[in-house]
Structures are given as C-alpha cells and as structure tokens.
Design a protein around this motif. Structure first.
Motif, mmCIF file in Angstrom:
data_model
loop_
_atom_site.group_PDB
_atom_site.id
_atom_site.type_symbol
_atom_site.label_atom_id
_atom_site.label_comp_id
_atom_site.label_asym_id
_atom_site.label_seq_id
_atom_site.Cartn_x
_atom_site.Cartn_y
_atom_site.Cartn_z
ATOM 1 N N LEU A 12 38.872 -20.268 -17.854
ATOM 2 C CA LEU A 12 38.439 -18.920 -18.233
ATOM 3 C C LEU A 12 39.431 -18.303 -19.207
ATOM 4 N N MET A 16 38.243 -16.999 -22.871
ATOM 5 C CA MET A 16 38.424 -15.615 -23.307
ATOM 6 C C MET A 16 39.295 -15.537 -24.565
ATOM 7 N N ALA A 72 39.540 -11.549 -14.043
ATOM 8 C CA ALA A 72 38.189 -12.011 -13.722
ATOM 9 C C ALA A 72 37.192 -10.853 -13.725
ATOM 10 N N ALA A 75 36.735 -10.073 -17.476
ATOM 11 C CA ALA A 75 35.958 -11.147 -18.113
ATOM 12 C C ALA A 75 34.496 -11.103 -17.670
ATOM 13 N N SER A 76 34.259 -10.866 -16.395
ATOM 14 C CA SER A 76 32.877 -10.789 -15.888
ATOM 15 C C SER A 76 32.110 -9.665 -16.574
ATOM 16 N N TYR A 114 29.888 -19.023 -19.454
ATOM 17 C CA TYR A 114 31.109 -18.225 -19.285
ATOM 18 C C TYR A 114 30.938 -17.187 -18.184
ATOM 19 N N ALA A 118 33.316 -16.920 -15.030
ATOM 20 C CA ALA A 118 33.993 -15.663 -14.711
ATOM 21 C C ALA A 118 33.681 -15.222 -13.283
#
Length: 137
Positions: A12, A16, A72, A75-76, A114, A118
C-alpha cells in the motif's frame, strides 16, 4: 501474520507513493477530463495536486507500524473517492489514459484493487487508528 501485515503495508505504501508522485508532473488527462465534464476548473491542477499530497502522506504514514492505521484510513478514503469518480458521469469506468488513447477498464480495475488493499490494511492495523484504535478488538 506479522510478516503478511508488513508486506501488505509495504504494498500500500508503494501504491500510494506511485500514484501520488505522478500527480506532480505536467497536466493530467484524467483530471482535465473531470474538470471539463464537470465544469469545475479546480480539478486540474488544484485538486490533482491536493490529492497527490494526500496520497504521498498516506504512503509515508504506512511506513511505521504506529501510524499505519492513520495511513490506511487516509488511503481508504482517497481510493474510495477515486472509485466514486470512476462511477460518476464525469469519468466513467472505461477511461482513456491520454488524449487519443483507446479507453480501457485498467484505471478503474486498479482503483478497485487499491481499495481492497487499503481496506485490508485498515482491518489489519485497526488498533493503530488514531483515537479509536485502542478500543477496537
């Protein structure tokens, strides 16, 4: 399980950073398309740069185990936003990656992959989510 958590966090982190650093180059056809179809000029370059900064920040947060929950979460949210844009009439799921290029589902598929990555990281690092993590099982 610890090794798997580290491998998924690094994956991840790389995703990113890869996506974020691309946002700082020349004009981006995808964001230009969103700006043109939506009528909101701030998507290119303003929102492109802002999302790039957030993606790089999410990648950096994934580096250390104590901040992976925050990374996380960020990113989510970012990747969920990308999926929403792909589902909107402003972008669509079948997208040309450059002017004159053949449209494909590759960007949408990558956004979904992705997002899954995430969300898995979010689950695995839920106890390091700021403010609420220590209260989760």
């Amino acid at each position: 399980m610890t090794l798997l958590k580290h491998i998924l966090a690094i994956a991840l982190l790389a995703a990113m950073l890869f996506m974020g650093l691309q946002k700082f180059g020349a004009d981006n056809y995808i964001f230009a398309t969103i700006a043109q179809k939506s009528g909101f000029a701030f998507f290119e370059p303003g929102f492109r740069m802002f999302s790039g900064v957030l993606e790089v920040l999410a990648g950096i947060l994934m580096f250390h185990p104590r901040t992976r929950g925050a990374g996380a979460v960020l990113a989510s949210g970012i990747v969920a936003g990308a999926v929403v844009f792909h589902l909107s009439p402003w972008l669509g799921t079948k997208v040309a990656m450059a002017a004159g290029a053949e449209p494909s589902y590759s960007l949408f598929t990558m956004a979904l992959a992705y997002l899954v990555l995430a969300l898995i990281n979010l689950f695995l690092n839920r106890q390091s989510i700021p403010f609420i993590g220590r209260h989760l099982p």
